[in-house]
Motif scaffolding. Structure first.
Motif, PDB file in Angstrom:
ATOM      1  N   GLY A 140       0.821  -1.200   0.000  1.00  0.00           N
ATOM      2  CA  GLY A 140       0.000   0.000   0.000  1.00  0.00           C
ATOM      3  C   GLY A 140       0.852   1.246   0.000  1.00  0.00           C
ATOM      4  O   GLY A 140       2.073   1.189  -0.212  1.00  0.00           O
ATOM      5  N   PRO A 141       0.246   2.404   0.235  1.00  0.00           N
ATOM      6  CA  PRO A 141       0.988   3.668   0.195  1.00  0.00           C
ATOM      7  C   PRO A 141       2.097   3.712   1.241  1.00  0.00           C
ATOM      8  O   PRO A 141       1.931   3.231   2.362  1.00  0.00           O
ATOM      9  CB  PRO A 141      -0.086   4.725   0.462  1.00  0.00           C
ATOM     10  CG  PRO A 141      -1.199   3.983   1.150  1.00  0.00           C
ATOM     11  CD  PRO A 141      -1.173   2.608   0.580  1.00  0.00           C
ATOM     12  N   ALA A 142       3.219   4.299   0.858  1.00  0.00           N
ATOM     13  CA  ALA A 142       4.395   4.317   1.730  1.00  0.00           C
ATOM     14  C   ALA A 142       4.113   4.991   3.062  1.00  0.00           C
ATOM     15  O   ALA A 142       4.592   4.528   4.110  1.00  0.00           O
ATOM     16  CB  ALA A 142       5.555   5.022   1.018  1.00  0.00           C
ATOM     17  N   ILE A 143       3.322   6.053   3.056  1.00  0.00           N
ATOM     18  CA  ILE A 143       3.055   6.769   4.304  1.00  0.00           C
ATOM     19  C   ILE A 143       2.293   5.888   5.297  1.00  0.00           C
ATOM     20  O   ILE A 143       2.539   5.922   6.498  1.00  0.00           O
ATOM     21  CB  ILE A 143       2.287   8.092   4.025  1.00  0.00           C
ATOM     22  CG1 ILE A 143       2.185   8.921   5.312  1.00  0.00           C
ATOM     23  CG2 ILE A 143       0.906   7.805   3.432  1.00  0.00           C
ATOM     24  CD1 ILE A 143       1.649  10.325   5.065  1.00  0.00           C
ATOM     25  N   GLY A 144       1.383   5.068   4.783  1.00  0.00           N
ATOM     26  CA  GLY A 144       0.639   4.161   5.652  1.00  0.00           C
ATOM     27  C   GLY A 144       1.513   3.034   6.160  1.00  0.00           C
ATOM     28  O   GLY A 144       1.445   2.664   7.347  1.00  0.00           O
ATOM     29  N   ILE A 145       2.352   2.478   5.278  1.00  0.00           N
ATOM     30  CA  ILE A 145       3.255   1.401   5.693  1.00  0.00           C
ATOM     31  C   ILE A 145       4.240   1.905   6.744  1.00  0.00           C
ATOM     32  O   ILE A 145       4.540   1.212   7.728  1.00  0.00           O
ATOM     33  CB  ILE A 145       3.988   0.823   4.476  1.00  0.00           C
ATOM     34  CG1 ILE A 145       3.009   0.015   3.616  1.00  0.00           C
ATOM     35  CG2 ILE A 145       5.169  -0.045   4.908  1.00  0.00           C
ATOM     36  CD1 ILE A 145       3.608  -0.554   2.360  1.00  0.00           C
ATOM     37  N   ASP A 146       4.733   3.121   6.563  1.00  0.00           N
ATOM     38  CA  ASP A 146       5.652   3.696   7.549  1.00  0.00           C
ATOM     39  C   ASP A 146       4.974   3.809   8.913  1.00  0.00           C
ATOM     40  O   ASP A 146       5.601   3.552   9.952  1.00  0.00           O
ATOM     41  CB  ASP A 146       6.122   5.078   7.085  1.00  0.00           C
ATOM     42  CG  ASP A 146       7.109   5.002   5.931  1.00  0.00           C
ATOM     43  OD1 ASP A 146       7.634   3.909   5.679  1.00  0.00           O
ATOM     44  OD2 ASP A 146       7.338   6.045   5.292  1.00  0.00           O
ATOM     45  N   ALA A 147       3.696   4.195   8.909  1.00  0.00           N
ATOM     46  CA  ALA A 147       2.971   4.332  10.172  1.00  0.00           C
ATOM     47  C   ALA A 147       2.830   2.990  10.879  1.00  0.00           C
ATOM     48  O   ALA A 147       3.025   2.886  12.095  1.00  0.00           O
ATOM     49  CB  ALA A 147       1.599   4.954   9.924  1.00  0.00           C
ATOM     50  N   ILE A 148       2.497   1.946  10.116  1.00  0.00           N
ATOM     51  CA  ILE A 148       2.338   0.616  10.712  1.00  0.00           C
ATOM     52  C   ILE A 148       3.684   0.093  11.203  1.00  0.00           C
ATOM     53  O   ILE A 148       3.801  -0.468  12.300  1.00  0.00           O
ATOM     54  CB  ILE A 148       1.716  -0.359   9.695  1.00  0.00           C
ATOM     55  CG1 ILE A 148       0.312   0.099   9.284  1.00  0.00           C
ATOM     56  CG2 ILE A 148       1.672  -1.772  10.277  1.00  0.00           C
ATOM     57  CD1 ILE A 148      -0.661   0.241  10.422  1.00  0.00           C
ATOM     58  N   THR A 149       4.715   0.253  10.378  1.00  0.00           N
ATOM     59  CA  THR A 149       6.053  -0.201  10.767  1.00  0.00           C
ATOM     60  C   THR A 149       6.513   0.486  12.043  1.00  0.00           C
ATOM     61  O   THR A 149       7.138  -0.128  12.916  1.00  0.00           O
ATOM     62  CB  THR A 149       7.055   0.069   9.631  1.00  0.00           C
ATOM     63  OG1 THR A 149       6.608  -0.596   8.435  1.00  0.00           O
ATOM     64  CG2 THR A 149       8.434  -0.440   9.983  1.00  0.00           C
ATOM     65  N   THR A 150       6.181   1.765  12.179  1.00  0.00           N
ATOM     66  CA  THR A 150       6.596   2.532  13.352  1.00  0.00           C
ATOM     67  C   THR A 150       5.935   2.034  14.629  1.00  0.00           C
ATOM     68  O   THR A 150       6.592   1.871  15.659  1.00  0.00           O
ATOM     69  CB  THR A 150       6.286   4.024  13.148  1.00  0.00           C
ATOM     70  OG1 THR A 150       7.015   4.513  12.021  1.00  0.00           O
ATOM     71  CG2 THR A 150       6.672   4.831  14.380  1.00  0.00           C
TER      72      THR A 150
END
Length: 287
Positions: A140-150
Motif C-alpha cells: 500500500g501507500p508508503a506513508i501508511g506502511i511507515d505508520a504501521i512499521t513505526t
C-alpha cells in the motif's frame, strides 16, 4: 527508536488480534476496542490485555489506526461499520480476503477520507517463545506502511516485510499461502487417515519428512510438469482408495485434474512461465 504514542483500535481481539495488541502495550499506545455484541471470551481477552472498551462511534472518532482482524466474511462489514461511525484514520486490513474485496474496502475508506494498508500475517500469533518471528507482510501507500512499521517497531516477535505500493499484494500472498499451506494440511489429514487404516501413519510421516515442501522450491516445477502425465492417474487411484475407505476423495480428484492440464509436457522441462500459462489457460508463448 522513540515511537510517539498512538490511539489504536483492535477489531476484534480474537487470539491473533489479542497477540498483536499485546505487542502494542509496551510502547505505551492507547488501545481501544468495541465489545458490543462480542462473545464473553472476546471481552475477557480485551480486559486481560488492557484494551479500553468504547462505543463504535467513539472508537472511530479517536483511533488514529484501526486494525481489522476478523473472520474473512466479516471484513467488509467491519469496514462499513467503521465508516458509518465516522472513521477517517488508517485501517490496517489484515484479513484473509481476495484482493478485489480489499479494493472494495479501500474505496470505501478512501471515500470517507481515510487510508488503507493491506496486510497479511503468516504464522502463529506472535509470542516471545516462538522459534521464529511471526511474519507481517504489508502493501500500500508508503506513508501508511511507515505508520504501521513505526507502531510495531519495538516488537521483535514480528518480522515486517514490505511488498510494494499496490493495494492487494499482501492479500494475494495470503491466499496463495492458504492454497499451499491449508489445502496441503487437508491433504496431509487425508493421507494419514488412509495410511492409519493400514497402521502405516508413522511410516508415512517418516517418508514425508525426507522431502522439503514443494512450494519452497519453484525451480522444481519444470520437473513436476514433465512427470505430471502419470501423476493424474496415480491420484485417481488414490481417490478411489480414499472413497472405498470412507474418506473424502474430492481433493485428490481435483489435484489429478491439475496434472491433466500439463500432460503435453510429458518428459519435457518447460519454463515456469509456460507452466503458469497453461494453468491460467493462456497461450504458451513465453520462453
Amino acid at each position: 527508536m522513540i515511537v510517539p504514542p498512538q490511539t489504536i483500535a483492535v477489531l476484534h481481539p480474537g487470539k491473533m488480534g489479542a497477540a498483536l495488541a499485546r505487542l502494542l502495550v509496551a510502547p505505551g499506545h492507547r488501545l481501544l476496542c468495541c465489545v458490543e455484541g462480542r462473545s464473553d471470551a472476546t471481552r475477557q481477552r480485551a480486559q486481560d490485555i488492557g484494551l479500553i472498551p468504547v462505543p463504535m462511534r467513539q472508537l472511530a472518532d479517536e483511533a488514529d489506526i484501526a486494525v481489522s482482524i476478523v473472520d474473512p466474511a466479516a471484513a467488509h462489514h467491519v469496514a462499513v461499520d467503521l465508516v458509518a461511525a465516522g472513521f477517517r484514520g488508517l485501517l490496517m486490513e489484515t484479513n484473509a480476503i481476495r484482493p478485489r474485496v480489499l479494493h472494495s474496502i479501500a474505496d470505501l475508506i478512501h471515500t470517507a477520507g481515510g487510508q488503507v494498508v493491506d496486510a497479511s500475517i503468516m504464522g502463529p500469533p506472535p509470542a516471545q517463545n516462538l522459534s521464529q518471528p511471526t511474519r507481517l507482510y504489508l502493501s500500500g501507500p508508503a506513508i501508511g506502511i511507515d505508520a504501521i512499521t513505526t507502531v510495531f517497531a519495538a516488537a521483535p516477535e514480528l518480522l515486517i516485510t514490505t511488498l510494494g505500493e499496490d493495494i492487494g499484494q499482501a492479500s494475494a500472498l495470503k491466499l496463495a499461502h492458504s492454497t499451499v499451506h491449508k489445502a496441503g494440511r487437508a491433504l496431509a489429514l487425508l493421507g494419514h487417515a488412509l495410511a492409519e487404516q493400514h497402521d502405516l501413519s508413522a511410516a508415512l510421516a517418516t517418508e514425508m519428512s525426507r522431502w522439503p515442501h514443494p512450494a519452497s522450491d519453484p525451480e522444481q516445477f519444470p520437473s513436476v510438469a514433465g512427470r505430471s502425465w502419470r501423476w493424474g492417474d496415480e491420484l485417481r487411484e488414490a481417490a478411489e482408495e480414499l472413497h472405498d475407505a470412507g474418506l473424502p476423495s474430492e481433493l485428490a480428484i481435483h489435484a489429478a485434474a491439475i496434472f491433466d492440464l500439463l500432460v503435453d509436457f510429458k518428459n519435457a522441462s518447460p519454463s515456469q512461465n509456460k507452466i503458469f500459462d497453461v494453468l491460467n489457460n493462456r497461450p504458451t508463448t513465453a520462453p
